[in-house]
Design a protein around this motif. Structure first.
Motif, mmCIF file in Angstrom:
data_model
loop_
_atom_site.group_PDB
_atom_site.id
_atom_site.type_symbol
_atom_site.label_atom_id
_atom_site.label_comp_id
_atom_site.label_asym_id
_atom_site.label_seq_id
_atom_site.Cartn_x
_atom_site.Cartn_y
_atom_site.Cartn_z
ATOM 1 N N PRO A 1 -10.452 -6.265 1.478
ATOM 2 C CA PRO A 1 -9.649 -6.790 2.597
ATOM 3 C C PRO A 1 -8.153 -6.587 2.403
ATOM 4 O O PRO A 1 -7.424 -6.354 3.379
ATOM 5 N N TYR B 1 -7.374 -2.991 3.343
ATOM 6 C CA TYR B 1 -7.427 -2.811 4.800
ATOM 7 C C TYR B 1 -6.198 -3.410 5.477
ATOM 8 O O TYR B 1 -5.585 -2.782 6.350
ATOM 9 N N MET B 2 -5.844 -4.613 5.106
ATOM 10 C CA MET B 2 -4.724 -5.290 5.758
ATOM 11 C C MET B 2 -3.415 -4.523 5.575
ATOM 12 O O MET B 2 -2.610 -4.394 6.501
ATOM 13 N N GLU C 1 -3.598 -1.371 7.694
ATOM 14 C CA GLU C 1 -3.615 -1.685 9.125
ATOM 15 C C GLU C 1 -2.194 -1.931 9.628
ATOM 16 O O GLU C 1 -1.841 -1.532 10.751
ATOM 17 N N ARG D 1 -8.084 1.264 13.678
ATOM 18 C CA ARG D 1 -8.367 0.139 12.782
ATOM 19 C C ARG D 1 -9.773 0.271 12.195
ATOM 20 O O ARG D 1 -9.991 0.005 11.008
ATOM 21 N N MET E 1 1.777 -9.540 13.568
ATOM 22 C CA MET E 1 0.699 -10.437 13.163
ATOM 23 C C MET E 1 0.992 -11.838 13.699
ATOM 24 O O MET E 1 2.151 -12.242 13.784
ATOM 25 N N TYR F 1 -3.944 -15.136 10.708
ATOM 26 C CA TYR F 1 -3.997 -13.793 10.112
ATOM 27 C C TYR F 1 -2.686 -13.471 9.400
ATOM 28 O O TYR F 1 -2.700 -12.903 8.295
ATOM 29 N N VAL G 1 -2.577 -12.614 5.372
ATOM 30 C CA VAL G 1 -2.043 -11.340 4.877
ATOM 31 C C VAL G 1 -0.853 -11.568 3.968
ATOM 32 O O VAL G 1 -0.751 -10.984 2.877
#
Length: 422
Positions: free
Chosen positions: A65, A68-69, A72, A234, A392, A396, A400
């Motif tokens: 994760p 990915y974050m 992204e 994404r 963001m 979330y 992050v």
């Protein structure tokens, strides 16, 4: 300052975006993730499995994760602003900070490229081919891909080559790992052992690297993606994040089920050592083919991505035109010159002989130590350079930010030990 490619205006949503084919959008996330599992990462994972068994599997899962974050955010910055990472930093915070931002990029790119060419050399030697043949041939091939005048074509070639690293999957299956041992290893985290922490730092540095951010932010622009493509890109990035960490886990498990289980803590110093260590369990020929081709594919796709990221980043900050969709000309010759020199210098240094495994671990530790600067810039750009509707929001944002702070804190805590060890 000149744009990354055709124009500096932010990319706007296109009504036809939802009707575009999958290949028209997917690619930047997948290729950057395949490059993330480069030759250095593969040998770091192999060393992890050989020395610590399954104890480094859980950290790989937890990093999915986070990876990915981070990427992204990179996608949104590129698609929404239409500007490369270095250019955006220079325009938002000043040229001086732009120059500062490329310092970790250049350091990470040079280190990574050395491991890629060393991986190419090591893979060739498994088949009895001299590095004086494999490295120059690989260099020429990579230069040709960059000069084709098409980002999409270069991307597709990179993805096809990079998928060779999936050959570690049959290697793992042939190793016949014990599921019970894997589950038991998930709970074994010797956090008090300094040797484990140093290799953990190398694995963290093997996941989030400065050149990944610079590459993907420019790649989505060169591919012509718009805000209407954000959801698909994404998914591209999420799929790539799972795939790259899955490959790392596969390599760790393969070496843990064989070398660590039967020989305990064993050092691996070359790609040949990895193949030799697996040979009693997979068979000599199978080990050479699976390890050799997997490392070769990983090294080549990463060399392409790393060299482009470094060249794009420098061009961003200094205002050079730098789209792969253009042929060499008066306006962009500096970019292509840097792209060419990076390969030639990297190849020359590797032909002078490099210990790949030791270099790989050191490079990944260096990447971890650079994370505070890299993630700091990324979070600052997300808050300042993006329009409010693309930032963001809510939980979330806090998740992050918290995860980035944890990674930064871990990197900073490793500085004293890393400096002593390196």
């Amino acid at each position: 300052m000149p744009s990354t490619s055709a124009g500096a205006a932010p990319a706007l949503a296109e009504p036809a975006a939802s009707r575009r084919g999958l290949l028209a959008v997917w690619g930047p996330g997948l290729i950057v993730m395949l490059a993330d599992t480069d030759a250095g990462c593969l040998v770091t994972a192999a060393q992890s499995g050989a020395q610590w068994g399954y104890a480094l599997v859980l950290p790989q899962l937890l990093l999915i994760p986070i990876l990915y974050m981070v990427q992204e955010i990179t996608v949104r910055l590129g698609v929404v602003t239409g500007k490369g990472h270095g250019q955006l930093i220079a325009e938002t915070f000043g040229r001086g900070w732009g120059v500062v931002s490329v310092v970790p990029l250049v350091a990470s790119s040079i280190g990574a490229l050395l491991t890629e060419f060393a991986g190419v050399a090591g893979a060739g030697e498994l088949f009895g081919v001299s590095p004086w043949i494999t490295v120059p041939v690989a260099t020429a091939g990579l230069l040709a891909v960059g000069l084709m005048g098409s980002y999409r074509r270069a991307e597709r070639i990179g993805i096809v080559v990079g998928l060779a690293q999936l050959l570690f999957v049959p290697a793992m299956l042939l190793a016949r790992p014990d599921p019970a041992a894997i589950l038991s290893g998930l709970g074994r985290i010797p956090i008090g052992d300094q040797g484990y922490l140093l290799l953990l730092a190398a694995n963290v540095g093997a996941v989030i690297m400065p050149w990944m951010i610079f590459y993907q932010q420019t790649a989505v622009i060169d591919k012509g993606l718009t805000t209407g493509d954000l959801k698909r890109e994404r998914r591209d990035t999420a799929f790539g994040s799972v795939l790259t960490q899955g490959v790392m886990i596969v390599v760790i498990v393969a070496l843990a089920a064989t070398v660590w289980t039967h020989h305990g803590n064993k050092a691996l110093n070359t790609v040949g050592d990895i193949a030799t260590a697996l040979a009693p369990f997979l068979g000599g020929g199978a080990a050479a083919v699976l390890v050799g081709l997997a490392v070769l594919g990983a090294a080549l796709v990463a060399a392409l991505v790393v060299s482009l990221a470094g060249s794009w980043g420098l061009a961003d900050v200094f205002g050079w035109r730098h789209s792969l969709n253009e042929r060499v000309g008066r306006s962009n010759w500096r970019f292509f010159l840097v792209y060419g020199l990076i390969h030639v210098v990297g190849a020359a240094l590797v032909l002078a002989s490099v210990n790949l495994v030791q270099l790989a671990v050191e490079v990944e530790v260096m990447n971890a130590l650079l994370l505070p600067l890299v993630l700091g810039f990324l979070l600052a750009l997300e808050a300042k350079a993006l329009p409010r509707e693309h930032r963001m929001r809510g939980p979330y944002r806090w998740v992050v930010t918290a995860l980035c702070v944890v990674v930064i804190g871990f990197a900073l805590s490793m500085v004293p030990q890393a400096v002593t060890a390196l």
